[in-house]
Design a protein around this motif. Structure first.
Motif, PDB file in Angstrom:
ATOM      1  N   ILE A 166       1.030  -1.057   0.259  1.00 46.62           N
ATOM      2  CA  ILE A 166      -0.060   0.032  -0.018  1.00 46.62           C
ATOM      3  C   ILE A 166       0.846   1.309  -0.193  1.00 46.62           C
ATOM      4  CG2 ILE A 166      -1.760   1.378   1.404  1.00 46.62           C
ATOM      5  CD1 ILE A 166      -2.671  -1.428  -0.034  1.00 46.62           C
TER       6      ILE A 166
ATOM      7  N   ALA B 135      -7.908  -0.665   1.704  1.00 42.44           N
ATOM      8  CA  ALA B 135      -7.241  -0.764   0.267  1.00 42.44           C
ATOM      9  C   ALA B 135      -6.343  -2.158   0.411  1.00 42.44           C
ATOM     10  CB  ALA B 135      -6.084   0.490   0.529  1.00 42.44           C
TER      11      ALA B 135
ATOM     12  N   ARG C 114     -11.815  -1.513  -6.661  1.00 41.60           N
ATOM     13  CA  ARG C 114     -11.174  -0.932  -7.737  1.00 41.60           C
ATOM     14  C   ARG C 114     -11.984   0.278  -8.289  1.00 41.60           C
ATOM     15  NH1 ARG C 114      -9.948  -6.710 -11.251  1.00 41.60           N
ATOM     16  NH2 ARG C 114      -9.376  -8.110  -9.373  1.00 41.60           N
TER      17      ARG C 114
ATOM     18  N   VAL D 192      -3.819   4.992  -0.443  1.00 41.27           N
ATOM     19  CA  VAL D 192      -4.497   5.807   0.416  1.00 41.27           C
ATOM     20  C   VAL D 192      -4.175   7.233   0.026  1.00 41.27           C
ATOM     21  CG1 VAL D 192      -4.672   6.080   2.706  1.00 41.27           C
ATOM     22  CG2 VAL D 192      -4.865   3.790   1.982  1.00 41.27           C
TER      23      VAL D 192
ATOM     24  N   LYS E 154      -7.481  -0.885  -9.055  1.00 41.70           N
ATOM     25  CA  LYS E 154      -6.967  -0.891  -7.860  1.00 41.70           C
ATOM     26  C   LYS E 154      -7.638   0.115  -6.914  1.00 41.70           C
ATOM     27  CE  LYS E 154      -2.171  -2.780  -9.287  1.00 41.70           C
ATOM     28  NZ  LYS E 154      -0.911  -2.525  -9.132  1.00 41.70           N
ATOM     29  N   PRO E 155      -7.943  -0.099  -5.567  1.00 46.93           N
ATOM     30  CA  PRO E 155      -8.175   0.852  -4.875  1.00 46.93           C
ATOM     31  C   PRO E 155      -7.560   2.214  -4.629  1.00 46.93           C
ATOM     32  CG  PRO E 155      -7.285  -0.853  -3.460  1.00 46.93           C
ATOM     33  CD  PRO E 155      -7.288  -1.162  -4.868  1.00 46.93           C
ATOM     34  N   VAL E 156      -8.175   3.351  -4.881  1.00 48.25           N
ATOM     35  CA  VAL E 156      -7.620   4.624  -4.331  1.00 48.25           C
ATOM     36  C   VAL E 156      -8.500   5.371  -3.721  1.00 48.25           C
ATOM     37  CG1 VAL E 156      -7.171   7.028  -5.266  1.00 48.25           C
ATOM     38  CG2 VAL E 156      -6.624   5.010  -6.837  1.00 48.25           C
ATOM     39  N   ILE E 157      -8.323   5.378  -2.265  1.00 45.40           N
ATOM     40  CA  ILE E 157      -9.071   5.736  -1.037  1.00 45.40           C
ATOM     41  C   ILE E 157      -8.491   7.030  -0.592  1.00 45.40           C
ATOM     42  CG2 ILE E 157     -10.340   4.831   1.041  1.00 45.40           C
ATOM     43  CD1 ILE E 157     -10.071   1.968   0.180  1.00 45.40           C
TER      44      ILE E 157
ATOM     45  N   PRO F 279      -7.363  -7.121  -6.055  1.00 43.20           N
ATOM     46  CA  PRO F 279      -8.085  -6.127  -5.060  1.00 43.20           C
ATOM     47  C   PRO F 279      -9.520  -6.355  -5.076  1.00 43.20           C
ATOM     48  CG  PRO F 279      -6.283  -5.119  -6.256  1.00 43.20           C
ATOM     49  CD  PRO F 279      -6.496  -6.236  -6.869  1.00 43.20           C
TER      50      PRO F 279
ATOM     51  N   THR G 206      -8.860   2.646   6.515  1.00 49.95           N
ATOM     52  CA  THR G 206      -8.783   3.029   5.198  1.00 49.95           C
ATOM     53  C   THR G 206      -7.436   1.977   4.582  1.00 49.95           C
ATOM     54  OG1 THR G 206      -9.249   5.098   5.562  1.00 49.95           O
ATOM     55  CG2 THR G 206      -7.878   4.718   3.301  1.00 49.95           C
TER      56      THR G 206
ATOM     57  N   GLY H  44      -2.621  -1.061  -3.611  1.00 47.79           N
ATOM     58  CA  GLY H  44      -3.798  -0.084  -3.408  1.00 47.79           C
ATOM     59  C   GLY H  44      -3.067   1.269  -2.949  1.00 47.79           C
TER      60      GLY H  44
END
Length: 344
Positions: free
Chosen positions: A7, A139, A150, A86, A110-113, A147, A135, A84
């Motif tokens: 991450i 992620a 997404r 953050v 992929k996650p973008v949080i 993941p 968070t 991921g």
């Protein structure tokens, strides 16, 4: 054996990156290089955490297109190495940034949080630690296909939202954000419950595409009873303005005064893209349902349906920057590209 998720933490600025020096009462920057030493709870997460920070962290009220481009490029630069992302961000413009990134990052897999806090990370009653820890945990979620999340999201006070559906609703409470027209994607309680059926599923296949061309010659016009033509008409007659978000009453209604409808129609004929968005926090534009919106439908304005003002502005910037042809602009805007609109 599956590899440990990696991450990347990106600090742009904001309260979450500050700690209070209690003897003096002043705030100083948090040392993200020693994150695990300062927040040992993170060691319980089964992920590998790295961090990078803007050279000059900023108050989110100063967030601008150049910073959105910087964020998008940072994610693109590290996209192949991390599972991921953050983004630590001040809360004031977090929904604008989340909306913009959702359009700038096409075919995101992929996650973008984004997350932040109302109180500095070292305060006794801070919300920063929970927001940060959960968070990162979200992620890092993986299944056999990669993941779990997404899309671009926003996490705040136990809830994960689709980023381009959010708006800031409170300056004092920890529940600072809401998503009136789309349910939360996950809830953190005794258990971390992810509603997988609500997650965005891109219909396209391919690598990440990053769009950094954004057009900011746009504006917002909020209708109110008794507004005078002397200031409204010059806005609509502005030759440099390429797009406008028109915040209307209720389900997309506006005064039926001839001067207003004529000015709106002239602006649209001249090439300005005008999006009808409701002033209400929740609900949708329904042009033509009432007589007071029939004229707007006939012009015709773009039907913003249940999009937020924040997402409408970001979408205008993105589509205008992409050079979408005028004849197809309305159709494309009224199509949900990243889950920002409820499909009819």
């Amino acid at each position: 054996m599956e590899s440990t998720p990696k991450i990347l933490l990106i600090y742009t600025g904001g309260t979450i990156g500050m700690v209070r020096d209690y003897p003096s009462g002043t705030l100083r920057a948090f040392d993200f290089k020693n994150l695990l030493q300062q927040i040992p709870e993170l060691r319980q997460l089964e992920c590998d955490i790295h961090s990078v920070a803007f050279a000059n962290p900023l108050d989110s009220s100063n967030m601008d297109l150049q910073h959105w481009r910087q964020l998008a490029r940072l994610i693109a630069e590290h996209y192949g190495r991390f599972d991921g992302f953050v983004v630590l961000h001040g809360s004031d413009t977090m929904s604008y940034t989340a909306s913009a990134l959702s359009f700038m990052l096409e075919d995101l897999a992929k996650p973008v949080i984004l997350t932040g806090s109302q109180l500095p990370i070292g305060d006794l009653r801070t919300d920063a630690k929970e927001n940060l820890i959960t968070t990162i945990q979200l992620a890092a979620l993986q299944d056999k296909d990669g993941p779990v999340i997404r899309e671009v999201c926003l996490y705040f006070e136990y809830k994960l939202y689709r980023g381009n559906r959010t708006l800031k609703v409170n300056t004092e409470h920890f529940e600072a954000f809401a998503s009136p027209n789309y349910p939360e994607l996950a809830v953190s309680g005794v258990h971390l419950n992810v509603h997988r059926d609500r997650l965005w599923k891109s219909q396209r296949k391919g690598g990440l595409k990053v769009h950094t061309e954004l057009e900011n010659r746009i504006g917002v016009l909020k209708l109110f009873p008794g507004m005078h033509p002397d200031w409204v008409c010059p806005v609509l007659e502005n030759q440099q303005l390429r797009g406008l978000v028109l915040e209307t009453f209720g389900a997309g209604n506006a005064p039926t005064a001839a001067w207003l409808l004529e000015a709106l129609e002239a602006a649209v004929k001249r090439g300005m893209h005008i999006v009808n968005v409701t002033q209400c926090a929740g609900g949708s534009v329904l042009m033509g349902r009432y007589e007071t919106s029939s004229g707007l439908r006939d012009i015709p304005l773009i039907d913003g349906r249940d999009i937020t003002t924040e997402a409408a502005l970001a979408k205008l910037m993105y589509l205008l920057g992409a050079g979408v042809a005028p004849r197809s602009f309305k159709t494309i805007f009224e199509t949900s590209l990243r889950g920002e609109l409820t499909e009819n």
